[in-house]
Design a protein around this motif. Structure first.
Motif, PDB file in Angstrom:
ATOM      1  N   UNK A   1       0.784  -1.229   0.000  1.00 49.48           N
ATOM      2  CA  UNK A   1       0.000   0.000   0.000  1.00 49.48           C
ATOM      3  C   UNK A   1       0.809   1.269   0.000  1.00 49.48           C
ATOM      4  N   UNK A   2       2.103   1.187  -0.285  1.00 43.78           N
ATOM      5  CA  UNK A   2       2.947   2.373  -0.344  1.00 43.78           C
ATOM      6  C   UNK A   2       3.021   2.940  -1.747  1.00 43.78           C
ATOM      7  N   UNK A   3       3.909   3.885  -1.934  1.00 42.05           N
ATOM      8  CA  UNK A   3       4.089   4.502  -3.248  1.00 42.05           C
ATOM      9  C   UNK A   3       5.575   4.610  -3.558  1.00 42.05           C
ATOM     10  N   UNK A   4       5.913   4.410  -4.817  1.00 39.67           N
ATOM     11  CA  UNK A   4       7.299   4.476  -5.270  1.00 39.67           C
ATOM     12  C   UNK A   4       7.554   5.849  -5.867  1.00 39.67           C
ATOM     13  N   UNK A   5       8.540   6.555  -5.333  1.00 34.86           N
ATOM     14  CA  UNK A   5       8.878   7.882  -5.864  1.00 34.86           C
ATOM     15  C   UNK A   5       9.761   7.763  -7.100  1.00 34.86           C
ATOM     16  N   UNK A   6      10.861   7.036  -6.982  1.00 33.36           N
ATOM     17  CA  UNK A   6      11.775   6.927  -8.119  1.00 33.36           C
ATOM     18  C   UNK A   6      12.753   5.779  -7.883  1.00 33.36           C
ATOM     19  N   UNK A   7      13.288   5.300  -8.978  1.00 39.05           N
ATOM     20  CA  UNK A   7      14.305   4.250  -8.959  1.00 39.05           C
ATOM     21  C   UNK A   7      15.524   4.762  -9.703  1.00 39.05           C
ATOM     22  N   UNK A   8      16.696   4.504  -9.148  1.00 39.79           N
ATOM     23  CA  UNK A   8      17.944   4.935  -9.775  1.00 39.79           C
ATOM     24  C   UNK A   8      18.832   3.729 -10.058  1.00 39.79           C
TER      25      UNK A   8
ATOM     26  N   UNK B   1      13.533   4.677  -3.962  1.00 40.38           N
ATOM     27  CA  UNK B   1      13.001   5.588  -2.957  1.00 40.38           C
ATOM     28  C   UNK B   1      11.480   5.463  -2.947  1.00 40.38           C
ATOM     29  N   UNK B   2      10.955   5.133  -1.777  1.00 38.19           N
ATOM     30  CA  UNK B   2       9.517   4.902  -1.685  1.00 38.19           C
ATOM     31  C   UNK B   2       8.992   5.375  -0.335  1.00 38.19           C
ATOM     32  N   UNK B   3       7.661   5.480  -0.255  1.00 42.08           N
ATOM     33  CA  UNK B   3       6.992   5.853   0.987  1.00 42.08           C
ATOM     34  C   UNK B   3       6.089   4.698   1.407  1.00 42.08           C
ATOM     35  N   UNK B   4       6.252   4.278   2.680  1.00 43.02           N
ATOM     36  CA  UNK B   4       5.546   3.097   3.170  1.00 43.02           C
ATOM     37  C   UNK B   4       4.537   3.473   4.244  1.00 43.02           C
ATOM     38  N   UNK B   5       3.461   2.707   4.335  1.00 43.40           N
ATOM     39  CA  UNK B   5       2.560   2.856   5.481  1.00 43.40           C
ATOM     40  C   UNK B   5       3.307   2.459   6.755  1.00 43.40           C
ATOM     41  N   UNK B   6       2.915   3.002   7.900  1.00 51.02           N
ATOM     42  CA  UNK B   6       3.596   2.637   9.148  1.00 51.02           C
ATOM     43  C   UNK B   6       3.485   1.135   9.418  1.00 51.02           C
ATOM     44  N   UNK B   7       4.501   0.607  10.076  1.00 43.97           N
ATOM     45  CA  UNK B   7       4.448  -0.800  10.466  1.00 43.97           C
ATOM     46  C   UNK B   7       5.749  -1.520  10.172  1.00 43.97           C
ATOM     47  N   UNK B   8       6.190  -2.327  11.147  1.00 41.44           N
ATOM     48  CA  UNK B   8       7.430  -3.079  10.982  1.00 41.44           C
ATOM     49  C   UNK B   8       7.297  -4.105   9.866  1.00 41.44           C
ATOM     50  N   UNK B   9       6.121  -4.745   9.769  1.00 40.37           N
ATOM     51  CA  UNK B   9       5.918  -5.757   8.741  1.00 40.37           C
ATOM     52  C   UNK B   9       6.153  -5.186   7.353  1.00 40.37           C
ATOM     53  N   UNK B  10       5.661  -3.984   7.100  1.00 39.70           N
ATOM     54  CA  UNK B  10       5.835  -3.356   5.789  1.00 39.70           C
ATOM     55  C   UNK B  10       7.314  -3.124   5.482  1.00 39.70           C
ATOM     56  N   UNK B  11       8.057  -2.677   6.495  1.00 39.86           N
ATOM     57  CA  UNK B  11       9.486  -2.436   6.267  1.00 39.86           C
ATOM     58  C   UNK B  11      10.237  -3.740   6.022  1.00 39.86           C
TER      59      UNK B  11
END
Length: 247
Positions: free
Chosen positions: A56-63, A73-83
């Motif tokens: 359920x996160x979003x990807x900003x960019x890939x290099x 570089x991405x933005x994740x919902x809170x939570x250890x499982x997601x990380x």
């Protein structure tokens, strides 16, 4: 060679796979293989990107980098499982890609479709997620090459290229795990270090887990790829005369 389940070991496939792995190893430092190495790095970063979207996160960019490095570089919902999911998906994503290449080409005979799908994948990653001109140019250039290959190359050449990519990817995964996770200096800056800082589980534990999972996945896919089930529904048929004597 036939196993108890009725599957047969294709010795020709085994020899070909060993030769391709050996050739990849021998020419590992050749500049000719540089595009293939960067392609596998893209598999790694795509693993992070796909896992980000799945949680359920979003990807900003890939290099991608000329020195065969990469970042997502991405933005994740809170939570250890997601990380955990996203950080683990890089190394495991490369292993999954190698496994799928072997299975699709060896076992399911989908070589041309696989190359076409790879072209679409690279096009999507380039258009939507490339964070710099080099990444964009590499993705679109490789997408065009694979698309043209899937369309115009003979089936035998397509299968050979896919098998080479599968063998190379498997070897690269092993080397990547060795260099990134078992070198303590490098491991301190790897995905394993990121998870260690957030889960209190030592990075070496993540290194062991990812290594075992990746190698197991590649081993299972290689076994399935090299063992083909006999035509006509499996099992060795008993000769009619032998059946007639049984009560």
């Amino acid at each position: 060679m036939r196993t108890a389940s009725g599957a047969t070991l294709d010795v020709g496939r085994l020899v070909l796979l060993v030769l391709l792995v050996g050739a990849s190893w021998y020419f590992w430092y050749s500049p000719v293989l540089w595009p293939v190495k960067v392609l596998v790095v893209m598999m790694h970063e795509s693993g992070h990107a796909i896992a980000t979207l799945l949680v359920g996160g979003s990807v900003d960019r890939v290099h991608l980098q000329l020195n065969e490095g990469g970042s997502c570089f991405s933005r994740l919902p809170p939570g250890v499982f997601n990380r955990i999911m996203v950080s683990s998906a890089g190394y495991l994503g490369s292993a999954v890609a190698g496994a799928l290449l072997m299975l699709a080409t060896f076992r399911f005979r989908l070589g041309r479709a696989v190359m076409g799908a790879a072209s679409v994948w690279l096009g999507v990653m380039g258009f939507f997620y490339a964070g710099d001109l080099f990444t964009l140019a590499f993705c679109l250039g490789m997408a065009a090459a694979m698309g043209l290959g899937a369309r115009f190359l003979p089936s035998g050449v397509v299968d050979a290229l896919n098998l080479f990519l599968a063998a190379f990817t498997a070897l690269y995964v092993v080397f990547d795990l060795r260099d990134d996770l078992w070198n303590s200096a490098v491991r301190a800056q790897s995905d394993a270090a990121i998870l260690a800082s957030e889960t209190w589980v030592p990075s070496i534990v993540w290194a062991v887990l990812w290594t075992l999972l990746s190698l197991a996945l590649l081993a299972v896919s290689a076994y399935w790829s090299l063992h083909a089930k006999p035509q006509g529904g499996g099992g060795v048929r008993m000769p009619p005369v032998a059946r007639a004597r049984r009560v």
